[in-house]
Design an enzyme around this catalytic site. Structure first.
Site, PDB file in Angstrom:
ATOM      1  N   GLY A 248       0.835  -1.191   0.000  1.00  0.00           N
ATOM      2  CA  GLY A 248       0.000   0.000   0.000  1.00  0.00           C
ATOM      3  C   GLY A 248       0.869   1.239   0.000  1.00  0.00           C
ATOM      4  O   GLY A 248       1.989   1.225  -0.512  1.00  0.00           O
ATOM      5  N   SER A 249       0.352   2.301   0.604  1.00  0.00           N
ATOM      6  CA  SER A 249       1.068   3.574   0.565  1.00  0.00           C
ATOM      7  C   SER A 249       2.281   3.559   1.493  1.00  0.00           C
ATOM      8  O   SER A 249       2.288   2.865   2.514  1.00  0.00           O
ATOM      9  CB  SER A 249       0.125   4.708   0.973  1.00  0.00           C
ATOM     10  OG  SER A 249      -0.341   4.491   2.298  1.00  0.00           O
ATOM     11  N   THR A 250       3.277   4.353   1.165  1.00  0.00           N
ATOM     12  CA  THR A 250       4.465   4.482   2.003  1.00  0.00           C
ATOM     13  C   THR A 250       4.083   5.054   3.368  1.00  0.00           C
ATOM     14  O   THR A 250       4.605   4.639   4.406  1.00  0.00           O
ATOM     15  CB  THR A 250       5.515   5.348   1.287  1.00  0.00           C
ATOM     16  OG1 THR A 250       5.974   4.607   0.151  1.00  0.00           O
ATOM     17  CG2 THR A 250       6.706   5.678   2.173  1.00  0.00           C
ATOM     18  N   GLU A 251       3.114   5.960   3.350  1.00  0.00           N
ATOM     19  CA  GLU A 251       2.630   6.561   4.599  1.00  0.00           C
ATOM     20  C   GLU A 251       2.124   5.481   5.565  1.00  0.00           C
ATOM     21  O   GLU A 251       2.527   5.428   6.729  1.00  0.00           O
ATOM     22  CB  GLU A 251       1.490   7.504   4.193  1.00  0.00           C
ATOM     23  CG  GLU A 251       0.921   8.356   5.251  1.00  0.00           C
ATOM     24  CD  GLU A 251      -0.388   9.003   4.751  1.00  0.00           C
ATOM     25  OE1 GLU A 251      -0.708   8.932   3.537  1.00  0.00           O
ATOM     26  OE2 GLU A 251      -1.101   9.557   5.599  1.00  0.00           O
ATOM     27  N   GLY A 253       2.731   2.275   5.301  1.00  0.00           N
ATOM     28  CA  GLY A 253       3.861   1.367   5.551  1.00  0.00           C
ATOM     29  C   GLY A 253       4.626   1.761   6.808  1.00  0.00           C
ATOM     30  O   GLY A 253       5.010   0.918   7.622  1.00  0.00           O
ATOM     31  N   GLU A 270       5.644  -3.543   0.609  1.00  0.00           N
ATOM     32  CA  GLU A 270       5.740  -3.204  -0.819  1.00  0.00           C
ATOM     33  C   GLU A 270       4.966  -1.910  -0.972  1.00  0.00           C
ATOM     34  O   GLU A 270       3.748  -1.899  -0.830  1.00  0.00           O
ATOM     35  CB  GLU A 270       5.148  -4.362  -1.628  1.00  0.00           C
ATOM     36  CG  GLU A 270       5.672  -4.411  -3.030  1.00  0.00           C
ATOM     37  CD  GLU A 270       4.698  -3.776  -3.969  1.00  0.00           C
ATOM     38  OE1 GLU A 270       4.842  -2.558  -4.208  1.00  0.00           O
ATOM     39  OE2 GLU A 270       3.794  -4.470  -4.448  1.00  0.00           O
ATOM     40  N   CYS A 304       1.945   0.344  -8.558  1.00  0.00           N
ATOM     41  CA  CYS A 304       3.046   0.879  -7.757  1.00  0.00           C
ATOM     42  C   CYS A 304       4.282   1.087  -8.627  1.00  0.00           C
ATOM     43  O   CYS A 304       5.121   1.904  -8.311  1.00  0.00           O
ATOM     44  CB  CYS A 304       3.328  -0.037  -6.581  1.00  0.00           C
ATOM     45  SG  CYS A 304       3.229  -1.744  -7.014  1.00  0.00           S
TER      46      CYS A 304
HETATM   47  P1  NAI Z   1      -3.499   2.687   1.953  1.00  0.00           P
HETATM   48  O1  NAI Z   1      -2.047   2.449   2.114  1.00  0.00           O
HETATM   49  O2  NAI Z   1      -4.203   3.524   2.980  1.00  0.00           O
HETATM   50  O3  NAI Z   1      -4.292   1.293   1.870  1.00  0.00           O
HETATM   51  C1  NAI Z   1      -3.731   0.041   1.581  1.00  0.00           C
HETATM   52  C2  NAI Z   1      -4.219  -0.999   2.594  1.00  0.00           C
HETATM   53  O4  NAI Z   1      -3.791  -0.613   3.893  1.00  0.00           O
HETATM   54  C3  NAI Z   1      -5.735  -1.138   2.686  1.00  0.00           C
HETATM   55  O5  NAI Z   1      -6.057  -2.489   2.925  1.00  0.00           O
HETATM   56  C4  NAI Z   1      -6.079  -0.304   3.903  1.00  0.00           C
HETATM   57  O6  NAI Z   1      -7.274  -0.696   4.533  1.00  0.00           O
HETATM   58  C5  NAI Z   1      -4.886  -0.585   4.784  1.00  0.00           C
HETATM   59  N1  NAI Z   1      -4.619   0.433   5.810  1.00  0.00           N
HETATM   60  C6  NAI Z   1      -4.857   1.771   5.757  1.00  0.00           C
HETATM   61  N2  NAI Z   1      -4.492   2.350   6.907  1.00  0.00           N
HETATM   62  C7  NAI Z   1      -4.002   1.380   7.707  1.00  0.00           C
HETATM   63  C8  NAI Z   1      -3.458   1.367   9.024  1.00  0.00           C
HETATM   64  N3  NAI Z   1      -3.360   2.488   9.744  1.00  0.00           N
HETATM   65  N4  NAI Z   1      -3.039   0.183   9.530  1.00  0.00           N
HETATM   66  C9  NAI Z   1      -3.121  -0.942   8.810  1.00  0.00           C
HETATM   67  N5  NAI Z   1      -3.642  -0.991   7.572  1.00  0.00           N
HETATM   68  C10 NAI Z   1      -4.072   0.156   7.020  1.00  0.00           C
HETATM   69  O7  NAI Z   1      -3.729   3.324   0.528  1.00  0.00           O
HETATM   70  P2  NAI Z   1      -5.004   4.159   0.009  1.00  0.00           P
HETATM   71  O8  NAI Z   1      -5.419   5.142   1.044  1.00  0.00           O
HETATM   72  O9  NAI Z   1      -6.008   3.214  -0.486  1.00  0.00           O
HETATM   73  O10 NAI Z   1      -4.374   4.921  -1.239  1.00  0.00           O
HETATM   74  C11 NAI Z   1      -3.626   6.120  -1.031  1.00  0.00           C
HETATM   75  C12 NAI Z   1      -2.390   6.142  -1.882  1.00  0.00           C
HETATM   76  O11 NAI Z   1      -1.543   5.073  -1.518  1.00  0.00           O
HETATM   77  C13 NAI Z   1      -2.614   5.944  -3.362  1.00  0.00           C
HETATM   78  O12 NAI Z   1      -2.954   7.139  -3.992  1.00  0.00           O
HETATM   79  C14 NAI Z   1      -1.273   5.453  -3.791  1.00  0.00           C
HETATM   80  O13 NAI Z   1      -0.401   6.530  -3.951  1.00  0.00           O
HETATM   81  C15 NAI Z   1      -0.809   4.622  -2.628  1.00  0.00           C
HETATM   82  N6  NAI Z   1      -1.050   3.193  -2.847  1.00  0.00           N
HETATM   83  C16 NAI Z   1      -0.005   2.416  -3.264  1.00  0.00           C
HETATM   84  C17 NAI Z   1      -0.204   1.087  -3.545  1.00  0.00           C
HETATM   85  C18 NAI Z   1       0.890   0.211  -4.000  1.00  0.00           C
HETATM   86  O14 NAI Z   1       0.636  -0.811  -4.613  1.00  0.00           O
HETATM   87  N7  NAI Z   1       2.123   0.515  -3.718  1.00  0.00           N
HETATM   88  C19 NAI Z   1      -1.535   0.469  -3.459  1.00  0.00           C
HETATM   89  C20 NAI Z   1      -2.555   1.349  -2.958  1.00  0.00           C
HETATM   90  C21 NAI Z   1      -2.296   2.668  -2.691  1.00  0.00           C
END
Ligand code: NAI
Ligand code: MG
Length: 497
Positions: A248-251, A253, A270, A304
């Site tokens: 997911g997002s680096t933030e 992560g 990742e 990503c």
């Molecule tokens: P996100 O990183 O918030 O979500 C990804 C996963 O993490 C989801 O299952 C979400 O429910 C979970 N998550 C969110 N906050 C969490 C926390 N505090 N603790 C544990 N799990 C948590 O990403 P989001 O908000 O959907 O998208 C925002 C940006 O993140 C996108 O615009 C993109 O830049 C990036 N992103 C990158 C991805 C990649 O494959 N590297 C995939 C998705 C988003």
């Protein structure tokens, strides 16, 4: 960019049936409601309409799921032989393959991607991954170690499963991300609690039904849809989870790393990217143009590894930019289930707002759109495929991950200039190089700090090829034997003879 109005592919009866009932959580082999009784809606991003209702896990459900995974890890799962685990994974792959159309439709509806893409990319890659990982079960070997401590010792290593694994995945390739994580964990002998993204829970939940059908013992895989701040955070912090794997997002992560400190669970990540795609002066221009367009527009830029910074040798710059812009303008946007669609909507209104904010910020900082530049239409979360020129290294659109169909184009003069510019980012996930010169290809591939470098191709993924990030793009690797390594612990056994 064009929109075509034609009819949507008819939903299969299985898909209609699947969407007709609230979907439950899979815990300990049973489909259960959330303890809170809460549900959430998953939407069709092309229309904003409700597709299905899904039970919403929170900390209490996560706790049950972790208990079930622990019981399966200590119990039936640990009793199976490697070859029995292999056969289960292969059976699972066969079942998934048999249901390709159903999974492709669910993926297209929930995520928005074209059905044709889900059919030829997402589902077959997922099948292949289970098959590849199934082959590893019987090949996870230790070593014998000659000790200098003395000749009267026998030392060897055992490779043991890490234990109960939490897996938190995103919405861009919902099924494939689940499988990339489940395959190696199960091959290594771990048990899993998987949390799909709240935007796209459907294919993971359908996959959950196949585990029982394939013959996996109850509790080996638990699937708990819910939101990040509640279900995800509870999983990452859970004291009885041995490892957390996150995409997911680096933030987020970074939040996962913090949450993992309580019991120092292992962490693999990742994360985001801002991948450079470099067209050298000697490249085959037409091939490079098609490759550059594919690198950014595949999956609507929600990759990503999206090739989001396009560096073009100054002598080809205008030609390549015009070529990519012309392709962008021809892409047909529409509903994923429309057979004429080449690009669907972004996944959510939140992503639409993020990407259009980036576009506005780019223009206000002086960038110019050679194609696209705005939202498309008024219904659904569509964005025009966009090529930004007149961009500067400090601009937000150049520095931050946009995660939409938006590429910035930059001219360069020399190899040294471009490798420095390519590495001028906090990320290091993917990179592309377009050249006919073998020496340049190898030299540049060595200099670019990225986990995957594609030469004269882009977005080629294979279950056998490791994938992951340098710098803030992540920790560890998925796929290949590296993925297996990261789901095992190494134990040294030292015997005095
Ligand atoms: P996100 O990183 O918030 O979500 C990804 C996963 O993490 C989801 O299952 C979400 O429910 C979970 N998550 C969110 N906050 C969490 C926390 N505090 N603790 C544990 N799990 C948590 O990403 P989001 O908000 O959907 O998208 C925002 C940006 O993140 C996108 O615009 C993109 O830049 C990036 N992103 C990158 C991805 C990649 O494959 N590297 C995939 C998705 C988003
Ligand atoms: Mg988020």
């Amino acid at each position: 960019m064009q929109t075509e109005s034609s009819t949507l592919v008819a939903r299969s009866p299985q898909v209609t049936e699947f969407l007709s009932k609230p979907r439950k959580l899979l815990i300990g082999g049973k489909w259960v409601e959330a303890k809170s009784g809460k549900t959430f809606k998953t939407l069709d991003p092309a229309t904003g309409e409700v597709l299905a209702h899904v039970c919403e896990a929170d900390a209490a459900d996560i706790d049950e799921a972790v208990k079930a995974a622990r019981a399966a890890f200590n119990g039936p799962w640990s009793k199976l032989t490697p070859s029995q685990r292999s056969r289960l994974l292969w059976k699972l792959a066969d079942l998934l393959e048999q249901h390709t159309e159903e999974f492709a439709q669910l993926e297209s509806l929930d995520n928005g991607k074209p059905l044709a893409v889900a059919r030829i990319a997402d589902v077959p890659l997922a099948v292949d991954n289970f098959r590849y990982m199934g082959g590893w079960c019987s090949k996870i070997e230790g070593n014998t170690i000659p000790l200098s401590a003395g000749n009267n010792f026998l030392a060897y290593t055992l490779r043991e499963p890490v234990g109960v694994v939490a897996q938190i995945i995103p919405w861009n390739f919902p099924l494939l991300m689940a499988v990339w994580k489940l395959g190696p964990a199960l091959a290594a002998g771990c048990t899993v609690v998987l949390k799909p993204a709240e935007q796209t829970p459907l294919t993971a939940l359908r996959l959950g039904e196949l585990f029982a059908e394939a013959g996996f013992p109850d509790g080996v895989v638990n699937i708990v849809p819910g939101f990040g701040e509640t279900a995800g955070a509870a999983l990452a912090a859970h004291p009885d989870v041995d490892k957390v794997a996150f995409t997911g997002s680096t933030e987020v992560g970074k939040l996962i790393v913090k949450a993992a400190t309580g019991n120092l669970k292992k962490v693999t990540l990742e994360l985001g990217g801002k991948s450079p795609n470099i067209v050298m002066g000697d490249a085959d221009v037409e091939v490079a143009i098609a490759g550059a367009a594919h690198a950014i527009f595949f999956n609507h830029g929600q990759c990503c590894v999206a090739g989001s910074r396009l560096f073009v040798h100054e002598k080809l710059f205008d030609q390549v930019v015009e070529g990519v812009a012309a392709k962008a303008k021809k892409i047909r946007l529409g509903h994923g289930m429309d057979s004429g669609t080449q690009m669907g909507p972004l996944v959510s209104d939140e992503q639409l707002a993020r990407v259009t904010d980036f576009l506005n910020s780019g223009v206000s900082e002086g960038a110019r759109a050679a194609a696209g530049g705005a939202r498309h239409g008024a219904q659904g979360y569509f964005v025009q495929p966009t090529v930004l020129v007149d961009v500067q290294p400090h601009m937000k659109v150049v520095r931050e991950e946009i995660f939409g169909p938006v590429v910035t184009a930059h001219p360069f003069k020399t190899l040294d200039d471009v490798h420095i510019a390519a590495n001028d980012t906090i990320y290091g996930l993917g990179a592309g190089i377009w050249t006919r010169d073998l020496s340049i290809a190898h030299r540049l591939a060595a200099k670019v700090k990225a986990g995957t470098v594609w030469v004269n191709c882009y977005n080629v993924f294979d279950a056998a090829m490791p994938f992951g990030g340098y710098k803030q793009s992540g920790w560890g690797r998925e796929m290949g034997h590296n993925a297996i390594d990261l789901y095992t612990e190494t134990k040294s056994v030292c015997i005095k003879l």
